[in-house]
Design a protein around this motif. Sequence first.
Motif, PDB file in Angstrom:
ATOM      1  N   TYR A   1       0.823  -1.212   0.000  1.00  0.00           N
ATOM      2  CA  TYR A   1       0.000   0.000   0.000  1.00  0.00           C
ATOM      3  C   TYR A   1       0.859   1.265   0.000  1.00  0.00           C
ATOM      4  CZ  TYR A   1      -3.986  -3.055   0.747  1.00  0.00           C
ATOM      5  OH  TYR A   1      -4.939  -4.037   0.595  1.00  0.00           O
ATOM      6  N   LEU A   2       2.001   1.215   0.672  1.00  0.00           N
ATOM      7  CA  LEU A   2       2.915   2.361   0.644  1.00  0.00           C
ATOM      8  C   LEU A   2       3.427   2.591  -0.774  1.00  0.00           C
ATOM      9  CD1 LEU A   2       5.024   1.755   3.892  1.00  0.00           C
ATOM     10  CD2 LEU A   2       3.277   3.515   3.552  1.00  0.00           C
ATOM     11  N   GLU A   3       3.770   1.511  -1.466  1.00  0.00           N
ATOM     12  CA  GLU A   3       4.256   1.635  -2.846  1.00  0.00           C
ATOM     13  C   GLU A   3       3.175   2.192  -3.779  1.00  0.00           C
ATOM     14  OE1 GLU A   3       7.825  -1.406  -3.789  1.00  0.00           O
ATOM     15  OE2 GLU A   3       5.845  -2.330  -3.747  1.00  0.00           O
ATOM     16  N   MET A   4       1.909   1.926  -3.437  1.00  0.00           N
ATOM     17  CA  MET A   4       0.806   2.436  -4.253  1.00  0.00           C
ATOM     18  C   MET A   4       0.527   3.912  -3.984  1.00  0.00           C
ATOM     19  SD  MET A   4      -1.863  -0.776  -4.048  1.00  0.00           S
ATOM     20  CE  MET A   4      -3.137   0.007  -5.046  1.00  0.00           C
ATOM     21  N   GLY A   5       1.176   4.459  -2.961  1.00  0.00           N
ATOM     22  CA  GLY A   5       1.012   5.885  -2.682  1.00  0.00           C
ATOM     23  C   GLY A   5       0.396   6.223  -1.342  1.00  0.00           C
ATOM     24  N   ALA A   6       0.051   5.206  -0.542  1.00  0.00           N
ATOM     25  CA  ALA A   6      -0.521   5.480   0.774  1.00  0.00           C
ATOM     26  C   ALA A   6       0.488   6.228   1.637  1.00  0.00           C
ATOM     27  CB  ALA A   6      -0.921   4.177   1.462  1.00  0.00           C
ATOM     28  N   ALA A   7      -0.014   7.151   2.460  1.00  0.00           N
ATOM     29  CA  ALA A   7       0.848   7.895   3.381  1.00  0.00           C
ATOM     30  C   ALA A   7       1.182   7.063   4.613  1.00  0.00           C
ATOM     31  CB  ALA A   7       0.148   9.181   3.818  1.00  0.00           C
ATOM     32  N   GLY A   8       0.397   6.014   4.832  1.00  0.00           N
ATOM     33  CA  GLY A   8       0.589   5.142   5.981  1.00  0.00           C
ATOM     34  C   GLY A   8      -0.570   4.177   6.048  1.00  0.00           C
ATOM     35  N   VAL A   9      -0.652   3.454   7.164  1.00  0.00           N
ATOM     36  CA  VAL A   9      -1.691   2.440   7.313  1.00  0.00           C
ATOM     37  C   VAL A   9      -2.327   2.536   8.697  1.00  0.00           C
ATOM     38  CG1 VAL A   9      -0.686   0.811   5.672  1.00  0.00           C
ATOM     39  CG2 VAL A   9       0.018   0.743   8.087  1.00  0.00           C
ATOM     40  N   GLN A  10      -3.487   1.898   8.820  1.00  0.00           N
ATOM     41  CA  GLN A  10      -4.160   1.802  10.118  1.00  0.00           C
ATOM     42  C   GLN A  10      -4.477   0.338  10.390  1.00  0.00           C
ATOM     43  OE1 GLN A  10      -7.515   4.507  11.422  1.00  0.00           O
ATOM     44  NE2 GLN A  10      -8.675   2.601  11.272  1.00  0.00           N
ATOM     45  N   LEU A  11      -4.119  -0.129  11.579  1.00  0.00           N
ATOM     46  CA  LEU A  11      -4.412  -1.490  11.996  1.00  0.00           C
ATOM     47  C   LEU A  11      -5.119  -1.470  13.343  1.00  0.00           C
ATOM     48  CD1 LEU A  11      -1.421  -1.503  10.513  1.00  0.00           C
ATOM     49  CD2 LEU A  11      -1.442  -3.894  11.180  1.00  0.00           C
ATOM     50  N   GLY A  12      -6.121  -2.337  13.509  1.00  0.00           N
ATOM     51  CA  GLY A  12      -6.787  -2.458  14.794  1.00  0.00           C
ATOM     52  C   GLY A  12      -6.641  -3.850  15.362  1.00  0.00           C
ATOM     53  N   THR A  13      -7.138  -4.835  14.609  1.00  0.00           N
ATOM     54  CA  THR A  13      -7.156  -6.225  15.062  1.00  0.00           C
ATOM     55  C   THR A  13      -5.780  -6.706  15.511  1.00  0.00           C
ATOM     56  OG1 THR A  13      -9.046  -6.725  13.634  1.00  0.00           O
ATOM     57  CG2 THR A  13      -7.692  -8.593  14.330  1.00  0.00           C
ATOM     58  N   ARG A  14      -4.750  -6.314  14.777  1.00  0.00           N
ATOM     59  CA  ARG A  14      -3.380  -6.777  15.087  1.00  0.00           C
ATOM     60  C   ARG A  14      -2.914  -6.314  16.468  1.00  0.00           C
ATOM     61  NH1 ARG A  14       0.338  -9.259  15.851  1.00  0.00           N
ATOM     62  NH2 ARG A  14       2.167  -9.784  14.616  1.00  0.00           N
TER      63      ARG A  14
END
Length: 336
Positions: A192-205
């Motif tokens: 997702y970062l390579e696709m241009g996302a500025a970052g990610v959000q995780l909850g379950t993990r």
Amino acid sequence: MTATPKTSALMARGAAFLGTEHAILCGAMSWVSERNLVAAISNAGGFGVIACGAMTPDLLDAEITGTKALTAKPFGVNLITMHPLLFDLIAVCAKHGVGHVVLAGGIPPKGSVEAIKAFGAKVIVFAPTIALAKKLFRSGADALVIEGSEAGGHIGPVSTSVLAQEFLPALAADHLVFVAGGIGRGEAIASYLEMGAAGVQLGTRFACASESIAHPAFKAAFFRGNARDAIASVQVDPRLPVIPVRALKNKGTEEFTAKQIEVAHKLDAGELDMAAAQLEIEHFWAGALRRAVIDGDVERGSVMAGQSVGMVTKEEPVATIMAQLLEESEAALNRR
């Protein structure tokens, strides 16, 4: 020098926006995302987010104060747009100088974005369509989270991978877009970062981290669960504005179906209007979630979990989980 230079380079925009070392947000999970987990996420270099949920302004005030006592790092507050005291909650955030406010659960009501920006905070929003995302950015939103149906809790109908392919090419060059939903490993973060996302959000993990106050029985349900166990709730009556909720299948999911029928009958009888009906549904989830997270009633409570639950196999400190995600991402980028 960072131990994960390629990942850090791709996260640079998001990290600068959040004021963190890593552009990894913890999704706001009611009853789970409280001061202990939020502070642990922020102390590990990520961005913790307090889940305000159905809290009163006084409770939110105490939670922010408690979080500040545990971390000096940046953290945010997630507010539900349909909360009847939304503007009072915004005032609490202003009092504490909260740097980032996440508006979730619907389109921000008139004046809410302006009220948050008035005290200098950044506004993070959710949007199910590119058109709405563009409108929210024009209205002053600073960043967007796109969340796929694989996520736990309240979900939309479209998968994370499809949302990413639609939103990132259209918006990522000019705007900050974070990707969420079903992310459990660093390889997905790298993509997702390579696709241009500025970052990610995780909850379950992060829900079963050592620092999470969730009941041992709640955590054990996660360790037993797999992707197929995390199912979305069914809407019984098309009139009811029910947002599907993903949780581990149990008696509680069956009781929600019965609750919807009960609320529909109240609508028919004129005992509730549509707004009150939606609020009653939300109160059901808040109560059911508390029973699972705090009381450990994993049979009748709501064990909200994303489809990445099968990747949560043991209790680990937040710092260990964070390091693992970053190492997996870096290894994936190095293999490119």
